[in-house]
Motif scaffolding. Structure first.
Motif, PDB file in Angstrom:
ATOM      1  N   LEU A 252     -79.064 -20.446   6.437  1.00  0.00           N
ATOM      2  CA  LEU A 252     -80.105 -20.865   7.387  1.00  0.00           C
ATOM      3  C   LEU A 252     -79.514 -21.007   8.784  1.00  0.00           C
ATOM      4  CD1 LEU A 252     -83.035 -21.734   7.842  1.00  0.00           C
ATOM      5  CD2 LEU A 252     -82.327 -24.085   7.403  1.00  0.00           C
ATOM      6  N   LYS A 253     -80.107 -20.301   9.758  1.00  0.00           N
ATOM      7  CA  LYS A 253     -79.653 -20.394  11.161  1.00  0.00           C
ATOM      8  C   LYS A 253     -80.248 -21.647  11.795  1.00  0.00           C
ATOM      9  CE  LYS A 253     -78.476 -15.751  12.686  1.00  0.00           C
ATOM     10  NZ  LYS A 253     -78.624 -14.781  13.784  1.00  0.00           N
ATOM     11  N   TYR A 254     -79.566 -22.759  11.597  1.00  0.00           N
ATOM     12  CA  TYR A 254     -80.039 -24.031  12.133  1.00  0.00           C
ATOM     13  C   TYR A 254     -78.864 -24.742  12.795  1.00  0.00           C
ATOM     14  CZ  TYR A 254     -82.343 -28.595  12.395  1.00  0.00           C
ATOM     15  OH  TYR A 254     -82.893 -29.773  12.844  1.00  0.00           O
ATOM     16  N   ASP A 255     -78.912 -24.776  14.113  1.00  0.00           N
ATOM     17  CA  ASP A 255     -77.856 -25.392  14.911  1.00  0.00           C
ATOM     18  C   ASP A 255     -78.536 -26.157  16.034  1.00  0.00           C
ATOM     19  OD1 ASP A 255     -75.841 -25.833  16.963  1.00  0.00           O
ATOM     20  OD2 ASP A 255     -74.572 -24.427  15.863  1.00  0.00           O
ATOM     21  N   LEU A 256     -78.258 -27.458  16.140  1.00  0.00           N
ATOM     22  CA  LEU A 256     -78.942 -28.288  17.130  1.00  0.00           C
ATOM     23  C   LEU A 256     -78.652 -27.863  18.561  1.00  0.00           C
ATOM     24  CD1 LEU A 256     -78.545 -31.818  15.509  1.00  0.00           C
ATOM     25  CD2 LEU A 256     -80.597 -30.400  15.606  1.00  0.00           C
ATOM     26  N   LYS A 345     -69.446 -31.323  11.740  1.00  0.00           N
ATOM     27  CA  LYS A 345     -69.818 -31.437  10.337  1.00  0.00           C
ATOM     28  C   LYS A 345     -71.326 -31.391  10.117  1.00  0.00           C
ATOM     29  CE  LYS A 345     -65.602 -33.958   9.811  1.00  0.00           C
ATOM     30  NZ  LYS A 345     -65.147 -33.348  11.073  1.00  0.00           N
ATOM     31  N   GLY A 346     -72.094 -31.435  11.194  1.00  0.00           N
ATOM     32  CA  GLY A 346     -73.551 -31.387  11.064  1.00  0.00           C
ATOM     33  C   GLY A 346     -74.222 -32.296  12.077  1.00  0.00           C
ATOM     34  N   GLU A 347     -75.412 -32.756  11.735  1.00  0.00           N
ATOM     35  CA  GLU A 347     -76.200 -33.576  12.659  1.00  0.00           C
ATOM     36  C   GLU A 347     -75.667 -34.999  12.723  1.00  0.00           C
ATOM     37  OE1 GLU A 347     -80.635 -35.587  12.816  1.00  0.00           O
ATOM     38  OE2 GLU A 347     -80.485 -33.514  12.103  1.00  0.00           O
TER      39      GLU A 347
END
Length: 405
Positions: A252-256, A345-347
């Motif tokens: 999934l292309k999900y980058d804040l 590491k993420g959000e």
């Protein structure tokens, strides 16, 4: 000393300090409980895993937390906003700049000054944040290689991470816990010559990353240890709230940095690497590792473009004051606000509740990406082998300061 050793390994005493989920009498005749950690090096600190096994096969895994106690949220609710910033460094201490960036953006939005931050300040924030992202990924890749037997990767990554730490120490005066990004600005402008030295480093780094890919990531032994292991389907990742390279490793292309388009990231050209199942199933340990390597290349692109902006469009000025927008008194209006940013590491998110009367938040809660990502370990590990559990833990890339914050 004998009593201490007995206490550590005695199950009855372990139950007293951190209750076991499983009871021996509830297990099947061929099952047993194995405690992995908190002493085991591959648990990366103070994590203890309660593992039910049937022979070499894992039946269930339960992570037990509570050995570090950063107490970040209670610190934040008893100190002014600006005095809380250094404590954000101590959550994910491998990505201190990224934590500071997120926290500072939240306070700036509450004060309504987020659109007034000078562009030079914003580009400097992006440079130091991406350098810290590289340093964090280097620890993830190096320690992961060591966890499953590739010791060379660890030495290579620590060597190159040291260059980054020296650059960030040159900027801030601190090696790992920086307190450099302030609400409204920065502690200080970049040192003279930093842009040139930083550009030299990222040019040096590109072939080193390629060497890592050739020797370690594409190595047949590494592939056998990570491909088809710890497979994370994309729907399960979304349901668990997984973010960062773990989610992107599942395709999934999900980058804040793209989704929320904060700071000056909308002005920078970079891609979002995703897993493709090249060596095994989509979303396995190999995909997550490969995504982190590709993100290092993208961070280099971001740094190069930001340095170009800093040397051409937003040049160093003798009269430039990085503290010009730093408020003398931080007392936001009564409101609730949640702000998030893309940690390595993420959000990473911070929720604030301001009462409008004090410079201390009435409530402050932190969302640690490591904490959320660790919650899926049972889904990734059950049904696999005990040896694969170590590969799964390393592929999550946890920092316990962010888990037990």
């Amino acid at each position: 000393m004998a009593n201490q050793v007995q206490y550590i390994f005695d199950n009855e005493n372990l139950n007293r300090s951190a209750p076991q989920k499983f009871r021996q009498e509830d297990l099947k005749h061929d099952e047993m409980i194995v405690n992995i950690g908190p002493q085991h090096p591959s648990t990366h600190g103070v994590l203890r895993l309660e593992v039910v096994t049937s022979g070499e096969q894992i039946v269930e895994v339960v992570p037990h937390l509570g050995y570090l106690h950063r107490c970040f949220e209670k610190h934040a609710e008893n100190l002014p906003y600006n005095q809380t910033l250094p404590f954000t460094d101590r959550m994910d201490y491998l990505a201190a700049m990224n934590n500071e960036h997120s926290f500072a953006m939240g306070v700036e939005r509450m004060l309504g000054i987020d659109k007034d931050i000078p562009k030079r300040v914003e580009y400097i924030r992006v440079v130091v944040a991406e350098l810290n992202r590289l340093a964090s990924h280097f620890v993830a890749l190096g320690s992961y290689g060591m966890d499953i037997g590739a010791v060379t990767a660890f030495f290579w990554m620590m060597r190159d991470r040291e260059h980054i730490l020296r650059l960030l120490e040159w900027v801030s005066g601190a090696r790992m816990l920086y307190n450099y990004i302030w609400v409204g600005g920065l502690f200080y402008d970049l040192p003279v010559g930093f842009e040139e030295r930083c550009l030299e480093f990222v040019q040096y780094l590109k072939p080193k990353l390629k060497e890592l890919e050739n020797v370690v990531i594409d190595n047949a032994i590494f592939v056998n240890r990570t491909a088809n292991v710890g497979v994370l389907p994309i729907d399960l990742a979304i349901n668990y709230g997984i973010t960062g390279p773990m989610l992107r490793g599942s395709g999934l292309k999900y980058d804040l940095r793209k989704v929320d388009a904060y700071s000056v990231y909308p002005e920078i050209d970079f891609e979002i690497p995703i897993g493709k199942g090249q060596m095994g199933q989509l979303g396995d340990c190999w995909d997550r590792t490969w995504v982190r390597v590709q993100e290092c290349y993208e961070s280099i692109r971001i740094i190069e473009q930001s340095l170009e902006k800093l040397t051409k469009e937003h040049k160093r000025d003798r009269d430039f004051d990085p503290r010009a927008m730093v408020p003398k008194k931080i007392r936001p209006k009564a409101q609730d606000l949640y702000v998030r940013a893309e940690n390595p590491k993420g959000e990473t998110g911070f929720y604030f509740r301001a009462d409008g009367r004090s410079d201390i938040p009435f409530r402050c809660k932190a969302r640690g990406a490591s904490f959320v990502n660790l919650s899926i370990i049972n889904e990734l590990a059950k049904g696999g082998q005990i040896a694969d559990l170590i590969a799964v833990i390393g592929s999550i890339d946890i920092v316990l300061g962010e888990v037990d914050r």
